[in-house]
Write an enzyme that holds these catalytic residues in place. Structure first.
Site, mmCIF file in Angstrom:
data_model
loop_
_atom_site.group_PDB
_atom_site.id
_atom_site.type_symbol
_atom_site.label_atom_id
_atom_site.label_comp_id
_atom_site.label_asym_id
_atom_site.label_seq_id
_atom_site.Cartn_x
_atom_site.Cartn_y
_atom_site.Cartn_z
ATOM 1 N N GLU A 1 -18.694 -14.685 -43.422
ATOM 2 C CA GLU A 1 -19.503 -15.659 -42.666
ATOM 3 C C GLU A 1 -20.068 -16.740 -43.584
ATOM 4 O O GLU A 1 -20.112 -17.920 -43.220
ATOM 5 C CB GLU A 1 -20.649 -14.942 -41.940
ATOM 6 C CG GLU A 1 -20.187 -14.172 -40.717
ATOM 7 C CD GLU A 1 -21.274 -13.266 -40.135
ATOM 8 O OE1 GLU A 1 -21.253 -13.065 -38.914
ATOM 9 O OE2 GLU A 1 -22.130 -12.765 -40.899
ATOM 10 N N ASP B 1 -37.206 -36.916 -23.657
ATOM 11 C CA ASP B 1 -37.174 -38.180 -22.926
ATOM 12 C C ASP B 1 -37.184 -39.337 -23.919
ATOM 13 O O ASP B 1 -37.481 -39.158 -25.105
ATOM 14 C CB ASP B 1 -38.366 -38.260 -21.964
ATOM 15 C CG ASP B 1 -39.693 -38.081 -22.685
ATOM 16 O OD1 ASP B 1 -40.060 -38.980 -23.452
ATOM 17 O OD2 ASP B 1 -40.357 -37.023 -22.501
#
Ligand code: GLA
Length: 725
Positions: free
Chosen positions: A611, A531
Site C-alpha cells: 500500500e 457554497d
C-alpha cells in the site's frame, strides 16, 4: 457590453444576452435572457392582454391591458397585483406590507462593483457594472439593482441595495438578490439536495404549476439543499440544450423558489430566506443583499459547468495553489479521533513524508479539555498534556520532515463544559426562558456580536502566530437554533441570522488579511456549508464526512455542476469505510480522491509495504497532473445515479493537448459486456498518445472510443492519460 437606450438595457456577454426595459408606467420588465442574439428591443415579446382576475395598476387609467400579474418583471413587487413570488417586501410604519418599485434612473460604471462585508466575484478592468435605480415612492425608498457583466466568462452577477431616503423607519421583510422571469413552458428544475454524509445529489423534475422551493433555515447553507440551481429545457443533456445556472454567494439561510404560474410562465427568486428575516432601515440607512450570479449555455451542462468553474477559479478563489505547491495532505482525524499525543502525530507524519505527502493536518482534539466532543470548544489554547511544549515544539518537528503544518479549528462554537462558557454564558445563542437546544453537545456563539468575535479571534490569532502554520481547517458542526441575540433590542432580532453570517465573513476576512500565507479549508460536518460565499474566503471545502469512494462518486458528481474540482476536499481513508462499512481497493480510493484536493485521512503507519508503494505512486501521479486535474475543463462522462456499469469523468487542458479520464467500475458480474469509453473535448485534428503509447487522432478517441478492460473484482478503477504528440 452594456447598451442603454431610452429605458432599454441590454447586457451582452460573449455567448449570452440579457435584456430589460422600463415601460411607459416605469415598471422594469424583463424581456430576455439566453443565448446571444442581435441587438434590438425584445419587448415586443411582452403581451398586453386583458386577463380575468389580473388587476390593473392605477397608472394604467382605465386600461385593462396592463397588469403586473401577467408580465415578466425584473424585480417583482409585492401586494400590488402580481400574485407570483415577490422579490421585495417593505413594511411601512402604518403596518402595510408591500413593495412597488418603479424605474428612476441608471448609471454605468467601468469595472465591477464590490460589496462591503460580503463575498463577491472580483472585478477586472474589462468588466462593466450597470446600476438601475428603482424607487418605491410610498416607502421613500430606492432600490438599486446591480449587474456585473463578466463578458468573457458568460457570467452576470447581481446584487440589490435598498436605501431608505425618507424620514421614517422602513422594515425590510424580504430582499431577494435575484428575480428572473421566463416566458417559456418547457423548463425542468435541478436542485442539489441531500443530508449529512450524502450532500448535493441532483434532483431534476419538470416544473409543474405552483411553487417549488428549496432553501435553508439552519443558519448555514446546509447539507440539505445547495444555493445553486439549474433551469433547463426538458431535452437538455450534458452535451446539448439550453440551461441556466443561478448561484447565491451566501452561507446562511437562503431560499431558491421557482414558480410555474398560470400562463406557464416561470419565475425564479433567489436570496436570503425571508424566514425570521426583518431588517429595520432607519432614515438614510441601506441594506445590501448577497451577490447572485447567472450563467447560461445552449450546449448543455458541460459548457455551463466549464463557464462557472473558470469564473469561480479565476474570479472568486484566492490563489490557493500558490500557497501550498506540495499540498497532498494527511489528516489524523479518522486515524485517531480525539485520542492522540505529539508522538502519535509524529508517527503518522513520519510515515507520510516519505510517501510524498507535504502537509500534515492536526484535526480536532488539540486544545482545552477536548478529549471527546462534549468539552473544550471555545478554549483555544493548546492542551499541554497531549502536546507538551505546544505548537512551538511540535511544528518544527513536522517541518523537519519536510512537511507543512495545518490545524483544525471550530471558531463559531462553544461547549457548556468550557472555561469560555462558564465565563460568558450569554455569548451563546439562547432564548431567555426557553430550554437550550444542543447539537453535538455544543452551542453556537453569537457571532453577530463584535466582542464575541474579537475574543475568539484574538485567541486564534495567538495560536496561528505561535508557529509556522500553513493551513487551517475551519469547521462548523451544528445547525443554529434558539437564535436570539442578547446584544440587540427586540425590534432588531430579525437581523440576527444575517448578522451572524456577516460576523463570520468579517472574521474570515480578518484571518485572511493577517495570515495571507495560510490556506483556509472550509468544513461543516463535511459539506454543510459548501457554497460560493464560503469559497471566497476558503478556496477549498471538505466535500463530505463520507469518504467512501463509491458514495463520493455521487457527491462529487453533484458538486461538480457548479463547483470546480479544486474546491472539493477529497481524501483517501481506511477500509472498511467508517460511514458505509464498504471496502474499496486503495487504487480506486486514490482515483476518486484525486478528483478533488487530494489527501489521506488514515493511519499511514498501519499500511502494508504494498500500500505504501501504491500511495507513493498516487502522490507522484497527482503532483505531476494536478494542473490538468484542477484547472482543466471538466466532463462528466456518466451519471453515477444511473445503474451504469461504471462512473467516469475527464479533465481536458485548456489547450486540449492533455486529458485525463478516470473510470470507476461498480459491482462486477459474470461475463461482463464489452465497454468503450468515448472521450470528450479533445482536438479532433490532434493525435494523442494513450498512457504514453501509440498515436490516436482526437476524433477517433471521441467517436469510436477506447476499449475498457473487463473488470475483475468489485469497484476497480483506472485512469487514462492522453497527451498530444
Ligand atoms: C467534523 C469534520 C470532520 C472532523 C470532525 C472533528 O465532523 O467534518 O472532518 O474534523 O468534525 O470533530
Amino acid at each position: 457590453m452594456i447598451l442603454c437606450d431610452n429605458g432599454l438595457f441590454t447586457l451582452h456577454t460573449k455567448h449570452t444576452t440579457y435584456q430589460m426595459k422600463a415601460n411607459e408606467y416605469g415598471v422594469l420588465l424583463h424581456t430576455y435572457y439566453g443565448p446571444r442574439v442581435h441587438d434590438g428591443d425584445l419587448s415586443y415579446l411582452i403581451r398586453y392582454i386583458d386577463r380575468s382576475f389580473a388587476p390593473n395598476p392605477e397608472e394604467a387609467g382605465g386600461s385593462r391591458l396592463f397588469s403586473l400579474d401577467v408580465m415578466p418583471q425584473e424585480y417583482s413587487s409585492c401586494g400590488m397585483g402580481d400574485y407570483r413570488l415577490p422579490s421585495l417586501e417593505l413594511e411601512l410604519p402604518n403596518g402595510s406590507r408591500s413593495a412597488s418599485p418603479r424605474y428612476k434612473s441608471f448609471r454605468v460604471e467601468r469595472g465591477k462593483y464590490a460589496l462591503e462585508g460580503l463575498p463577491a466575484f472580483r472585478g477586472a478592468a474589462e468588466d462593466e457594472t450597470l446600476v438601475i435605480i428603482l424607487e418605491d415612492a410610498a416607502a421613500q425608498t430606492d432600490i438599486e439593482l446591480y449587474y456585473g457583466v463578466l463578458e468573457d466568462y458568460d457570467v452576470i452577477t447581481r446584487a440589490v441595495k435598498v436605501i431608505n431616503r425618507g424620514s421614517e423607519t422602513v422594515k425590510l421583510r424580504q430582499a431577494a438578490s435575484l428575480c428572473l422571469d421566463f416566458q417559456r413552458e418547457d423548463l425542468d428544475l435541478i436542485t442539489f439536495d441531500g443530508k449529512h454524509v450524502l450532500e448535493r445529489c441532483p434532483n431534476r423534475a419538470p416544473l409543474v404549476p405552483g411553487v417549488r422551493s428549496v432553501g435553508s433555515v439552519r443558519g448555514t447553507s446546509s447539507h440539505q439543499h445547495n444555493p445553486f440551481v439549474i433551469l433547463c429545457r426538458h431535452d437538455t443533456s450534458e452535451d446539448h440544450g439550453l440551461c441556466f445556472g443561478a448561484m447565491l454567494l451566501y452561507s446562511g439561510n437562503f431560499e431558491a423558489a421557482v414558480e410555474r404560474a398560470q400562463f406557464d410562465d416561470v419565475r425564479l427568486v433567489l436570496g436570503i430566506h425571508p424566514h425570521h428575516f426583518c431588517w429595520p432601515l432607519a432614515p438614510g440607512e441601506s441594506f445590501t443583499t448577497p451577490e447572485a450570479a447567472l450563467c447560461c449555455s445552449k450546449q448543455g451542462f458541460s459548457v455551463l459547468s466549464h463557464r462557472l468553474h473558470r469564473c469561480i477559479r479565476e474570479r472568486l478563489l484566492q490563489n490557493p495553489w500558490e500557497k501550498l505547491p506540495n499540498r497532498v495532505l494527511v489528516n489524523n482525524w479518522e486515524a485517531t479521533e480525539f485520542t492522540f499525543d505529539a508522538e502519535r502525530l509524529m508517527q503518522i507524519a513520519g510515515s507520510a513524508a516519505p510517501m510524498g505527502i507535504g502537509l500534515f493536518v492536526m484535526d480536532d482534539g488539540w486544545f482545552g479539555a477536548r478529549n471527546s466532543d462534549t468539552a473544550g470548544l471555545g478554549d483555544w489554547t493548546v492542551n499541554s498534556d497531549k502536546l507538551p511544549g505546544g505548537l512551538e515544539s511540535l511544528v518544527p518537528r513536522i517541518k523537519a520532515l519536510g512537511m507543512d503544518f495545518g490545524i483544525w479549528i471550530e471558531p463559531e462554537m462553544v461547549n457548556e463544559d468550557s472555561a469560555l462558557y462558564r465565563a460568558h454564558p450569554d455569548w451563546a445563542f439562547q432564548i431567555p426562558g426557553r430550554p437550550k437546544v444542543r447539537g453535538r453537545q455544543q452551542l453556537v456563539l453569537d457571532f453577530s456580536r463584535r466582542e464575541v468575535r474579537d475574543y475568539i479571534y484574538q485567541a486564534l490569532k495567538a495560536v496561528l502566530s505561535s508557529a509556522d502554520i500553513s493551513y487551517v481547517k475551519w469547521d462548523m458542526n451544528r445547525s443554529l437554533a434558539t437564535v436570539w441575540s442578547a446584544a440587540l433590542p427586540p425590534e432588531q432580532q430579525g437581523e440576527v441570522y444575517h448578522r451572524y453570517v456577516l460576523g463570520l465573513y468579517d472574521m474570515l476576512d480578518q484571518m485572511r488579511r493577517d495570515f495571507p500565507q495560510v490556506l483556509i479549508e472550509g468544513c461543516s460536518g463535511g459539506g454543510g456549508r459548501f457554497d460560493a460565499g464560503m469559497l471566497y474566503y476558503t478556496p477549498q471545502i471538505w466535500c463530505s464526512d463520507n469518504t467512501d469512494a463509491i458514495d463520493r462518486l455521487r457527491i462529487q458528481y453533484g458538486t461538480s455542476f457548479c463547483y470546480p474540482v479544486c474546491t472539493m476536499g477529497a481524501h483517501v481513508s481506511a477500509v472498511p469505510n467508517a460511514q458505509t462499512g464498504r471496502s474499496v481497493p486503495i487504487e480506486t480510493r486514490g482515483v476518486v480522491a484525486m478528483n478533488g484536493t487530494f489527501g489521506y485521512e488514515m493511519d499511514l503507519d498501519q499500511t502494508t509495504e504494498e500500500e505504501k508503494e501504491i500511495i507513493r505512486r498516487q502522490t507522484a501521479f497527482f503532483k505531476e497532473h494536478c494542473g490538468l486535474i484542477q484547472q482543466g475543463d471538466y466532463y462528466r462522462l456518466s451519471d453515477p445515479f444511473q445503474d451504469a456499469p461504471y462512473t467516469a469523468w475527464e479533465q481536458v487542458s485548456q489547450d486540449r493537448r492533455e486529458a485525463l479520464a478516470s473510470v470507476v467500475f461498480g459491482m462486477t458480474h459474470g461475463a461482463p459486456p464489452f465497454l468503450s469509453l468515448r472521450f470528450k473535448g479533445l482536438d479532433p485534428e490532434l493525435c494523442y498518445r494513450v498512457n504514453g503509447e501509440g498515436c490516436f487522432p482526437g476524433d477517433v478517441l471521441m467517436e469510436a472510443g477506447w476499449p475498457l478492460p473487463l473488470p475483475w473484482g468489485d469497484y476497480q478503477a483506472l485512469q487514462i492519460y492522453l497527451s498530444a504528440i
